[in-house]
Design a protein around this motif. Structure first.
Motif, PDB file in Angstrom:
ATOM      1  N   UNK A  31       0.819  -1.212   0.000  1.00 44.30           N
ATOM      2  CA  UNK A  31       0.000   0.000   0.000  1.00 44.30           C
ATOM      3  C   UNK A  31       0.852   1.260   0.000  1.00 44.30           C
ATOM      4  N   UNK A  32       1.909   1.287   0.800  1.00 42.23           N
ATOM      5  CA  UNK A  32       2.679   2.522   0.963  1.00 42.23           C
ATOM      6  C   UNK A  32       3.457   2.922  -0.289  1.00 42.23           C
ATOM      7  N   UNK A  33       3.564   2.021  -1.278  1.00 43.36           N
ATOM      8  CA  UNK A  33       4.269   2.360  -2.515  1.00 43.36           C
ATOM      9  C   UNK A  33       3.339   2.880  -3.602  1.00 43.36           C
ATOM     10  N   UNK A  34       2.037   2.744  -3.403  1.00 48.67           N
ATOM     11  CA  UNK A  34       1.067   3.115  -4.442  1.00 48.67           C
ATOM     12  C   UNK A  34       0.816   4.614  -4.436  1.00 48.67           C
ATOM     13  N   UNK A  35       0.606   5.219  -5.606  1.00 48.31           N
ATOM     14  CA  UNK A  35       0.423   6.672  -5.681  1.00 48.31           C
ATOM     15  C   UNK A  35      -0.911   7.104  -5.079  1.00 48.31           C
ATOM     16  N   UNK A  36      -0.916   8.144  -4.236  1.00 48.49           N
ATOM     17  CA  UNK A  36      -2.186   8.648  -3.700  1.00 48.49           C
ATOM     18  C   UNK A  36      -3.054   9.236  -4.814  1.00 48.49           C
ATOM     19  N   UNK A  37      -4.359   9.008  -4.714  1.00 48.31           N
ATOM     20  CA  UNK A  37      -5.302   9.552  -5.681  1.00 48.31           C
ATOM     21  C   UNK A  37      -5.737  10.942  -5.201  1.00 48.31           C
ATOM     22  N   UNK A  38      -4.999  11.961  -5.613  1.00 50.75           N
ATOM     23  CA  UNK A  38      -5.311  13.337  -5.234  1.00 50.75           C
ATOM     24  C   UNK A  38      -6.327  13.940  -6.185  1.00 50.75           C
ATOM     25  N   UNK A  39      -6.906  15.076  -5.783  1.00 49.84           N
ATOM     26  CA  UNK A  39      -7.857  15.748  -6.656  1.00 49.84           C
ATOM     27  C   UNK A  39      -7.199  16.150  -7.974  1.00 49.84           C
ATOM     28  N   UNK A  40      -5.938  16.624  -7.924  1.00 51.80           N
ATOM     29  CA  UNK A  40      -5.249  17.040  -9.147  1.00 51.80           C
ATOM     30  C   UNK A  40      -5.068  15.870 -10.103  1.00 51.80           C
ATOM     31  N   UNK A  41      -4.695  14.710  -9.562  1.00 53.04           N
ATOM     32  CA  UNK A  41      -4.495  13.528 -10.394  1.00 53.04           C
ATOM     33  C   UNK A  41      -5.812  13.055 -11.001  1.00 53.04           C
ATOM     34  N   UNK A  42      -6.864  13.031 -10.197  1.00 57.35           N
ATOM     35  CA  UNK A  42      -8.169  12.575 -10.689  1.00 57.35           C
ATOM     36  C   UNK A  42      -8.778  13.565 -11.677  1.00 57.35           C
ATOM     37  N   UNK A  43      -8.519  14.852 -11.495  1.00 55.96           N
ATOM     38  CA  UNK A  43      -9.000  15.844 -12.457  1.00 55.96           C
ATOM     39  C   UNK A  43      -8.331  15.623 -13.812  1.00 55.96           C
ATOM     40  N   UNK A  44      -7.074  15.273 -13.778  1.00 57.28           N
ATOM     41  CA  UNK A  44      -6.333  15.062 -15.030  1.00 57.28           C
ATOM     42  C   UNK A  44      -6.781  13.796 -15.748  1.00 57.28           C
ATOM     43  N   UNK A  45      -7.138  12.747 -14.984  1.00 61.07           N
ATOM     44  CA  UNK A  45      -7.356  11.457 -15.621  1.00 61.07           C
ATOM     45  C   UNK A  45      -8.782  10.900 -15.522  1.00 61.07           C
ATOM     46  N   UNK A  46      -9.546  11.264 -14.496  1.00 63.81           N
ATOM     47  CA  UNK A  46     -10.804  10.545 -14.248  1.00 63.81           C
ATOM     48  C   UNK A  46     -12.052  11.405 -14.357  1.00 63.81           C
ATOM     49  N   UNK A  47     -12.109  12.534 -13.665  1.00 61.28           N
ATOM     50  CA  UNK A  47     -13.359  13.259 -13.494  1.00 61.28           C
ATOM     51  C   UNK A  47     -14.008  13.688 -14.811  1.00 61.28           C
ATOM     52  N   UNK A  48     -13.227  13.908 -15.852  1.00 62.43           N
ATOM     53  CA  UNK A  48     -13.781  14.364 -17.126  1.00 62.43           C
ATOM     54  C   UNK A  48     -13.544  13.360 -18.248  1.00 62.43           C
ATOM     55  N   UNK A  49     -13.160  12.150 -17.885  1.00 61.64           N
ATOM     56  CA  UNK A  49     -12.861  11.114 -18.864  1.00 61.64           C
ATOM     57  C   UNK A  49     -14.156  10.517 -19.411  1.00 61.64           C
TER      58      UNK A  49
END
Length: 390
Positions: A31-49
């Motif tokens: 778990x500690x090696x996985x990238x946190x899902x921040x708002x900036x990351x999700x805005x870039x890849x998920x929220x408008x996909x």
């Protein structure tokens, strides 16, 4: 399901997440090696996909990202069923089976869209109040329907009580959306002459779904058992943060979401008293209270992103310092320096609400207080306006 299997499942569903895991060199089983899902990351890849997904989806919109677009969060049919089962079990256990009339007045979002299904499954007559109606219409609906179970947001309930026109007697009150402190809950119990334990404070998010609920018998919030939580210092996620107060940021990994990559999702909520303990004979994660939000989103009925506020001020009053106060159930924007003409203040407010139509509608309906904009001495402006104050 094990963590590695969960990560592989999301990587298969979302190609961008697969690329992210590969590029980061993360170990899918740690778990500690996985990238946190921040708002900036999700805005870039998920929220408008607009990526097509394998099976039908339930889509929910919420206001405000840095891009200026509304977030879109998707649920598979399995996601939806699991959410309804979990939330229904908690609500039904709290309410019992003796009540037959339930009302939801929740604004917008996932909880508002599913409340009717939960109450109907409990065998209740249901009234859902449209958030676009003025506050007097909300009061009229409650007085007419006389619900025994009332599901709402603390901010909305404050406005309803302040009208002075409520004339109904709920037996159980369910809350969601805003921090509901112990003192505030005590005042609500007194207002409706309810015994202790008549309020159920639910904690959730549109991305994760149900997260936790308050247990009066142990005086703690109990996280749902399909979640793997972490609590980290804000500086872990936001290196420039200067947080000196209590609590830590809550990150959540959910094993009950197919169509959202809920692996180390950064809730941006500060909680304190996090513990792993035995509850009802089972190991559960708990915490003592939620302090509110950290980082760039402010809650005013619905979320307002700090970037929207900054853009509106920069357009009309470039280089002017400002800070924010969102206490006392309202949002106040304080601008430092000489007085500003009314037309400019009006233009700032107009631009901000144009970017956040749900907030604008809730203000127009009288469900939340209007946004205030005022001028103060520049020396009184607090630095680090983007950081929450706890």
């Amino acid at each position: 399901m094990k963590l590695r299997q969960l990560v592989q499942q999301h990587a298969q569903t979302f190609p961008w997440y697969d690329a992210l895991i590969r590029e980061s060199g993360a170990d899918a089983g740690r778990l500690d090696t996985l990238p946190p899902m921040t708002e900036a990351l999700l805005t870039r890849h998920y929220y408008h996909d607009q990526q097509a997904l394998p099976s039908p989806v339930h889509s929910y919109l919420t206001s405000g990202t840095r891009s200026g677009q509304r977030k879109c969060i998707r649920y598979s049919q399995h996601d939806q069923q699991r959410y309804l089962q979990q939330r229904s079990a908690i609500i039904q256990h709290f309410c019992g089976t003796q009540y037959t009339r339930a009302c939801a007045d929740l604004g917008t979002g996932h909880a508002a869209a599913t409340a009717g299904q939960i109450f109907k499954a409990m065998g209740c007559q249901v009234e859902l109040i449209d958030f676009t109606l003025p506050v007097d219409a909300h009061v009229e609906a409650l007085n007419r329907f006389q619900p025994e179970i009332f599901f709402t947001m603390p901010m909305i309930l404050d406005r309803l009580i302040a009208s002075g026109k409520l004339d109904f007697q709920p037996r159980k009150i369910l809350l969601l959306g805003d921090v509901a402190s112990a003192h505030w809950q005590a005042s609500i119990l007194a207002c409706f002459a309810l015994p202790p334990g008549s309020i159920l404070d639910l904690y959730g998010s549109i991305e994760i779904g149900a997260i936790a609920h308050y247990r009066h018998d142990i005086e703690r919030y109990v996280l749902d058992d399909y979640l793997l939580p972490e609590v980290v210092a804000p500086q872990t996620i936001y290196p420039d943060a200067h947080h000196q107060g209590c609590g830590g940021l809550l990150l959540l990994t959910s094993f009950a979401r197919d169509y959202f990559p809920a692996v180390r999702f950064v809730t941006d909520d500060l909680i304190e008293g996090f513990a792993h303990e035995i509850v009802d004979g089972k190991p559960r994660h708990t915490f003592s209270r939620c302090l509110g939000r950290f980082a760039s989103e402010y809650k005013h009925g619905e979320k307002i992103n700090l970037c929207d506020i900054s853009d509106a001020i920069a357009q009309h009053l470039p280089l002017r310092r400002y800070d924010l106060d969102d206490g006392n159930g309202s949002l106040t924007i304080r601008i430092g320096g000489d007085s500003v003409d009314a037309a400019t203040l009006k233009a700032i407010r107009h631009d901000l609400l144009a970017r956040n139509p749900d907030v604008a509608q809730m203000i127009a309906s009288g469900l939340v207080a209007d946004i205030r904009i005022l001028c103060v001495d520049a020396q009184d402006i607090r630095d680090q306006a983007s950081k929450r104050r706890y």
